[in-house]
Write a protein that holds these residues in place. Structure first.
Motif, PDB file in Angstrom:
ATOM      1  N   PHE A  75       0.807  -1.228   0.000  1.00  0.00           N
ATOM      2  CA  PHE A  75       0.000   0.000   0.000  1.00  0.00           C
ATOM      3  C   PHE A  75       0.835   1.270   0.000  1.00  0.00           C
ATOM      4  CE2 PHE A  75      -2.806  -3.122   2.242  1.00  0.00           C
ATOM      5  CZ  PHE A  75      -3.731  -3.248   1.215  1.00  0.00           C
ATOM      6  N   GLU A  76       2.129   1.128  -0.254  1.00  0.00           N
ATOM      7  CA  GLU A  76       2.989   2.309  -0.248  1.00  0.00           C
ATOM      8  C   GLU A  76       2.541   3.317  -1.309  1.00  0.00           C
ATOM      9  OE1 GLU A  76       7.703   3.512  -0.691  1.00  0.00           O
ATOM     10  OE2 GLU A  76       7.144   1.409  -0.468  1.00  0.00           O
ATOM     11  N   LYS A  77       2.065   2.796  -2.461  1.00  0.00           N
ATOM     12  CA  LYS A  77       1.587   3.676  -3.528  1.00  0.00           C
ATOM     13  C   LYS A  77       0.161   3.292  -3.884  1.00  0.00           C
ATOM     14  CE  LYS A  77       6.189   4.544  -5.409  1.00  0.00           C
ATOM     15  NZ  LYS A  77       7.083   4.449  -6.591  1.00  0.00           N
ATOM     16  N   ILE A  78      -0.697   3.302  -2.856  1.00  0.00           N
ATOM     17  CA  ILE A  78      -2.080   2.892  -3.075  1.00  0.00           C
ATOM     18  C   ILE A  78      -2.840   3.912  -3.912  1.00  0.00           C
ATOM     19  CG2 ILE A  78      -2.967   3.948  -0.956  1.00  0.00           C
ATOM     20  CD1 ILE A  78      -4.785   1.446  -0.707  1.00  0.00           C
ATOM     21  N   LYS A  79      -2.410   5.151  -3.857  1.00  0.00           N
ATOM     22  CA  LYS A  79      -3.046   6.162  -4.705  1.00  0.00           C
ATOM     23  C   LYS A  79      -2.448   6.052  -6.103  1.00  0.00           C
ATOM     24  CE  LYS A  79      -4.747   9.385  -1.299  1.00  0.00           C
ATOM     25  NZ  LYS A  79      -4.955  10.808  -0.950  1.00  0.00           N
ATOM     26  N   PRO A  80      -3.272   5.948  -7.126  1.00  0.00           N
ATOM     27  CA  PRO A  80      -2.775   5.696  -8.488  1.00  0.00           C
ATOM     28  C   PRO A  80      -1.913   6.835  -9.021  1.00  0.00           C
ATOM     29  CG  PRO A  80      -5.101   6.304  -8.530  1.00  0.00           C
ATOM     30  CD  PRO A  80      -4.742   6.095  -7.086  1.00  0.00           C
ATOM     31  N   ASN A  81      -0.855   6.459  -9.742  1.00  0.00           N
ATOM     32  CA  ASN A  81       0.000   7.478 -10.346  1.00  0.00           C
ATOM     33  C   ASN A  81      -0.666   8.058 -11.601  1.00  0.00           C
ATOM     34  OD1 ASN A  81       0.478   5.719 -12.538  1.00  0.00           O
ATOM     35  ND2 ASN A  81       2.251   4.809 -11.508  1.00  0.00           N
ATOM     36  N   SER A  82       0.001   8.996 -12.222  1.00  0.00           N
ATOM     37  CA  SER A  82      -0.586   9.686 -13.377  1.00  0.00           C
ATOM     38  C   SER A  82      -0.810   8.747 -14.559  1.00  0.00           C
ATOM     39  CB  SER A  82       0.319  10.850 -13.803  1.00  0.00           C
ATOM     40  OG  SER A  82       1.612  10.372 -14.154  1.00  0.00           O
ATOM     41  N   TYR A  83       0.057   7.716 -14.704  1.00  0.00           N
ATOM     42  CA  TYR A  83      -0.092   6.777 -15.816  1.00  0.00           C
ATOM     43  C   TYR A  83      -1.368   5.951 -15.662  1.00  0.00           C
ATOM     44  CZ  TYR A  83       4.875   7.873 -16.440  1.00  0.00           C
ATOM     45  OH  TYR A  83       6.073   8.517 -16.613  1.00  0.00           O
TER      46      TYR A  83
END
Length: 313
Positions: free
Chosen positions: A121-129
């Protein structure tokens, strides 16, 4: 005194063991004496005591119960989003589609589903891609074959639905998830600190002593409850002018404790002066609150205490 009770007090022993294990999990030294010494200083800090007052009636059993509730709340969140992500990643794997076939490859949406499936969950928020894939309907990488494009197109609509489900949960519960995680991470420190506070109170009672950091608080209780505090009756008639230097390093309690004297002097048309430089504020660690300087003549706490409001006016 606290460490001596380890092994004799079952609940305290449990708290100390779990505190040590939590340090080890964070890849920190399991030696606890240094940590105990460092965060025990909060007990003698003006700002720290304000918050610790709210913890003093919480028992070790209460801390364990709070910890369990925090864990359960976060596990519910993690299970919910990973369960949805698992459905999405299963669609991808069953279709035999490699990450490289999706837009931006391992930085794209297929990797996003995989990470959340594995509870990363370190990058649970979606990136721009990932957002571009959903928002602009860009699903294929430049090197995807026609077969891979066809396979992606066959599952992109259910993947979109699952993605939006995850985002709905994140929007609703992620802020609490972060908050609970931070509290959970420090729950053992708070529990142990609370126990040290009890030993400290016992030590003071047995020796009839007070730490010097407590005097501002004791005076404040009087000052914030009496329009004309009796402790200043003689000072207020003897001194007519007050100069407060290094005002940027004054704490909220210190300033509010001085206010009755300043207020009385101003009421008699006497000159008073505060001097300081906000750029030279160096005692925030000791309770200095430089914002007080910049917000003058407004006073901190005037919205919560009628006497402070009157002195502000």
């Amino acid at each position: 005194l606290l460490i001596r009770k380890i092994g004799a007090d079952e609940k305290l022993t449990r708290a100390m063991i779990e505190f040590t294990e939590a340090k080890a999990d964070d890849e920190k030294s399991w030696h606890i004496e240094h940590d105990l010494f460092l965060f025990s200083k909060n007990l003698l800090d003006e700002n720290g005591r304000i918050h610790l007052e709210q913890l003093k009636d919480i028992s070790l059993d209460d801390f364990f119960e709070i910890r369990d509730k925090l864990y359960a709340g976060n596990k519910k969140f993690e299970d919910a989003v990973s369960s949805i992500a698992k459905k999405g990643f299963s669609l991808i794997t069953k279709a035999g589609i490699d990450h490289s076939a999706f837009y931006q490859g391992k930085n794209g949406i297929s990797k996003y589903f995989e990470k959340i499936t594995n509870k990363d969950f370190e990058k649970i928020k979606p990136n721009s891609y990932v957002q571009t894939t959903i928002g602009d309907d860009k699903w294929h990488s430049g090197k995807a074959t026609d077969e891979e494009k066809s396979n992606i197109d066959a599952i992109k609509f259910p993947l979109t639905g699952l993605f939006l489900e995850i985002q709905s949960i994140i929007e609703k519960d992620y802020a609490n998830y972060v908050l609970f995680s931070l509290i959970y991470k420090n729950i053992y420190s708070l529990a142990v600190l609370n126990e040290i506070e009890k030993f400290l109170e016992q030590l003071k009672a047995e020796n009839s002593i007070l730490h010097i950091s407590e005097f501002n608080k004791i005076i404040s209780k009087i000052v914030l409850s009496q329009p004309v505090p009796f402790i200043y009756e003689r000072l207020g008639t003897r001194f007519k002018n007050f100069l407060i230097d290094e005002f940027q390093d004054t704490s909220v309690l210190q300033w509010q404790n001085l206010l009755p004297l300043v207020d009385n002097a101003l009421a008699e048309n006497n000159f008073n002066l505060v001097v300081g430089d906000s750029k030279q504020a160096i005692y925030r660690w000791r309770g200095g609150d430089v914002e007080q300087f910049s917000q003058l003549p407004e006073l901190t706490g005037s919205d919560k205490n009628e006497l402070v409001k009157q002195r502000e006016e």
